[in-house]
Design a protein around this motif. Structure first.
Motif, PDB file in Angstrom:
ATOM      1  N   ASP A 185       4.908  -3.612  11.704  1.00 52.55           N
ATOM      2  CA  ASP A 185       3.459  -3.499  11.504  1.00 52.55           C
ATOM      3  C   ASP A 185       3.111  -2.560  10.352  1.00 52.55           C
ATOM      4  O   ASP A 185       2.060  -2.685   9.726  1.00 52.55           O
ATOM      5  N   ARG A 186       3.995  -1.593  10.086  1.00 50.03           N
ATOM      6  CA  ARG A 186       3.731  -0.594   9.047  1.00 50.03           C
ATOM      7  C   ARG A 186       4.540  -0.818   7.777  1.00 50.03           C
ATOM      8  O   ARG A 186       4.553   0.015   6.876  1.00 50.03           O
ATOM      9  N   ALA A 187       5.228  -1.944   7.727  1.00 52.70           N
ATOM     10  CA  ALA A 187       6.043  -2.268   6.542  1.00 52.70           C
ATOM     11  C   ALA A 187       5.576  -3.619   5.983  1.00 52.70           C
ATOM     12  O   ALA A 187       6.357  -4.551   5.812  1.00 52.70           O
ATOM     13  N   GLY A 188       4.276  -3.707   5.765  1.00 58.11           N
ATOM     14  CA  GLY A 188       3.697  -4.942   5.239  1.00 58.11           C
ATOM     15  C   GLY A 188       3.021  -5.773   6.298  1.00 58.11           C
ATOM     16  O   GLY A 188       2.571  -6.887   6.040  1.00 58.11           O
ATOM     17  N   GLY A 189       2.919  -5.267   7.530  1.00 58.69           N
ATOM     18  CA  GLY A 189       2.272  -5.982   8.629  1.00 58.69           C
ATOM     19  C   GLY A 189       0.837  -5.537   8.821  1.00 58.69           C
ATOM     20  O   GLY A 189       0.179  -5.118   7.876  1.00 58.69           O
ATOM     21  N   LYS A 190       0.387  -5.587  10.087  1.00 59.67           N
ATOM     22  CA  LYS A 190      -1.050  -5.387  10.342  1.00 59.67           C
ATOM     23  C   LYS A 190      -1.540  -3.960  10.070  1.00 59.67           C
ATOM     24  O   LYS A 190      -2.747  -3.750   9.956  1.00 59.67           O
ATOM     25  N   HIS A 191      -0.640  -3.007   9.976  1.00 52.76           N
ATOM     26  CA  HIS A 191      -1.067  -1.639   9.655  1.00 52.76           C
ATOM     27  C   HIS A 191      -0.723  -1.239   8.225  1.00 52.76           C
ATOM     28  O   HIS A 191      -0.583  -0.058   7.911  1.00 52.76           O
ATOM     29  N   GLY A 192      -0.589  -2.223   7.354  1.00 51.33           N
ATOM     30  CA  GLY A 192      -0.348  -1.899   5.936  1.00 51.33           C
ATOM     31  C   GLY A 192       1.117  -1.668   5.627  1.00 51.33           C
ATOM     32  O   GLY A 192       2.011  -2.176   6.321  1.00 51.33           O
ATOM     33  N   ILE A 206      13.252  -3.406   7.115  1.00 49.33           N
ATOM     34  CA  ILE A 206      12.043  -2.584   7.002  1.00 49.33           C
ATOM     35  C   ILE A 206      12.024  -1.843   5.665  1.00 49.33           C
ATOM     36  O   ILE A 206      11.021  -1.861   4.938  1.00 49.33           O
ATOM     37  N   THR A 207      13.134  -1.181   5.342  1.00 46.59           N
ATOM     38  CA  THR A 207      13.113  -0.341   4.127  1.00 46.59           C
ATOM     39  C   THR A 207      13.005  -1.196   2.858  1.00 46.59           C
ATOM     40  O   THR A 207      12.450  -0.741   1.861  1.00 46.59           O
ATOM     41  N   SER A 208      13.482  -2.456   2.916  1.00 47.09           N
ATOM     42  CA  SER A 208      13.301  -3.348   1.756  1.00 47.09           C
ATOM     43  C   SER A 208      11.818  -3.641   1.548  1.00 47.09           C
ATOM     44  O   SER A 208      11.341  -3.705   0.410  1.00 47.09           O
ATOM     45  N   SER A 209      11.079  -3.822   2.652  1.00 45.92           N
ATOM     46  CA  SER A 209       9.636  -4.063   2.524  1.00 45.92           C
ATOM     47  C   SER A 209       8.915  -2.819   2.014  1.00 45.92           C
ATOM     48  O   SER A 209       7.969  -2.919   1.220  1.00 45.92           O
ATOM     49  N   LEU A 210       9.364  -1.658   2.472  1.00 44.36           N
ATOM     50  CA  LEU A 210       8.756  -0.420   1.972  1.00 44.36           C
ATOM     51  C   LEU A 210       8.976  -0.307   0.464  1.00 44.36           C
ATOM     52  O   LEU A 210       8.070   0.060  -0.293  1.00 44.36           O
ATOM     53  N   TYR A 211      10.195  -0.635   0.057  1.00 41.13           N
ATOM     54  CA  TYR A 211      10.531  -0.565  -1.366  1.00 41.13           C
ATOM     55  C   TYR A 211       9.654  -1.529  -2.179  1.00 41.13           C
ATOM     56  O   TYR A 211       9.065  -1.134  -3.197  1.00 41.13           O
ATOM     57  N   SER A 212       9.551  -2.773  -1.709  1.00 43.66           N
ATOM     58  CA  SER A 212       8.733  -3.755  -2.445  1.00 43.66           C
ATOM     59  C   SER A 212       7.288  -3.278  -2.545  1.00 43.66           C
ATOM     60  O   SER A 212       6.658  -3.387  -3.601  1.00 43.66           O
ATOM     61  N   GLY A 213       6.761  -2.755  -1.441  1.00 44.01           N
ATOM     62  CA  GLY A 213       5.378  -2.271  -1.451  1.00 44.01           C
ATOM     63  C   GLY A 213       5.192  -1.133  -2.438  1.00 44.01           C
ATOM     64  O   GLY A 213       4.204  -1.102  -3.190  1.00 44.01           O
ATOM     65  N   ALA A 214       6.136  -0.212  -2.447  1.00 43.38           N
ATOM     66  CA  ALA A 214       6.022   0.941  -3.356  1.00 43.38           C
ATOM     67  C   ALA A 214       6.080   0.484  -4.819  1.00 43.38           C
ATOM     68  O   ALA A 214       5.269   0.922  -5.648  1.00 43.38           O
ATOM     69  N   VAL A 215       7.010  -0.409  -5.117  1.00 43.14           N
ATOM     70  CA  VAL A 215       7.154  -0.870  -6.503  1.00 43.14           C
ATOM     71  C   VAL A 215       5.894  -1.623  -6.950  1.00 43.14           C
ATOM     72  O   VAL A 215       5.356  -1.377  -8.044  1.00 43.14           O
ATOM     73  N   GLN A 269      10.856  -1.602  16.908  1.00 46.16           N
ATOM     74  CA  GLN A 269      10.949  -2.471  15.725  1.00 46.16           C
ATOM     75  C   GLN A 269       9.589  -3.076  15.362  1.00 46.16           C
ATOM     76  O   GLN A 269       9.246  -3.175  14.182  1.00 46.16           O
ATOM     77  N   GLN A 270       8.824  -3.482  16.378  1.00 40.72           N
ATOM     78  CA  GLN A 270       7.525  -4.111  16.092  1.00 40.72           C
ATOM     79  C   GLN A 270       6.583  -3.141  15.383  1.00 40.72           C
ATOM     80  O   GLN A 270       5.907  -3.501  14.414  1.00 40.72           O
ATOM     81  N   GLN A 271       6.552  -1.913  15.857  1.00 41.11           N
ATOM     82  CA  GLN A 271       5.711  -0.916  15.188  1.00 41.11           C
ATOM     83  C   GLN A 271       6.160  -0.720  13.739  1.00 41.11           C
ATOM     84  O   GLN A 271       5.341  -0.511  12.847  1.00 41.11           O
ATOM     85  N   ALA A 272       7.454  -0.771  13.532  1.00 41.53           N
ATOM     86  CA  ALA A 272       7.980  -0.623  12.169  1.00 41.53           C
ATOM     87  C   ALA A 272       7.498  -1.780  11.292  1.00 41.53           C
ATOM     88  O   ALA A 272       7.001  -1.568  10.176  1.00 41.53           O
TER      89      ALA A 272
END
Ligand code: DLZ
Length: 158
Positions: A135-142, A35-44, A130-133
């Motif tokens: 969804d919010r780390a590049g999934g259906k909720h951005g 999850i945090t890797s996806s957050l990082y990619s999105g932020a960068v 995990q699913q909610q995470a």
């Protein structure tokens, strides 16, 4: 950070802050790494899209979200850093661990921002599962990482 009335009157929705010379430090928790890797990619990606230079984006990993506060402090105290973005994911469990960690990191990074007078952004997901995470780390909720980057950019405009 110096805020002046001139800055305030010039800051409009259309007038996006020039971040081409701004330096960003991203502190990333290793717990829930997928999850945090996806957050990082999105932020960068978002920082680059808004004009940040790749060489002005720094990363520091910490073991878990609880350690984001100290990691943020280490980076916020560097004069060269303009904004710090904290990225983590604390998944709700059956114990009170969740509340302790979330309260500590929310309070901790607030204090760091106030102490060093610069944006320290709370990019921490606090999902039930995990699913909610996902969804919010590049999934259906951005992607919460994108939001955190945009928040940092907005705060640099003040
Ligand atoms: C211990 C722990 C637990 C149970 N859950 C998470 C979590 O969901 N997300 C997270 O980022 N970190 C978790 N941790 C680790 C703590 O943040 C911290 O690293 C340890 O308590 C050591 O201080």
């Amino acid at each position: 950070m110096a805020t002046s009335l001139k800055n305030l009157s010039q800051h409009t929705q259309e007038n996006v802050t020039d971040i081409s010379d701004k330096k960003f430090a991203l502190v990333v928790a290793e717990w829930n790494d997928e999850i945090t890797s996806s957050l990082y990619s999105g932020a960068v990606e978002t920082l680059l899209r808004y004009g940040a230079k790749k060489e002005n984006i720094y990363r520091k990993n910490v073991p878990g979200s609880f350690e984001l506060t100290l990691g943020a402090q280490w980076l916020a105290k560097l004069d060269e850093i303009d904004a710090v973005i904290c990225l983590g994911c604390v998944i709700q469990g059956e114990t009170r661990h969740f509340d302790f960690i979330c309260d500590a990191v929310a309070n901790g990074i607030t204090q760091v921002g106030l102490k060093y007078d610069k944006p320290v952004i709370f990019g921490v997901l606090t999902p039930d599962n995990q699913q909610q995470a996902l969804d919010r780390a590049g999934g259906k909720h951005g992607n919460k990482g994108d939001e955190a980057a945009i928040t940092a950019i907005k705060m640099l405009g003040f």
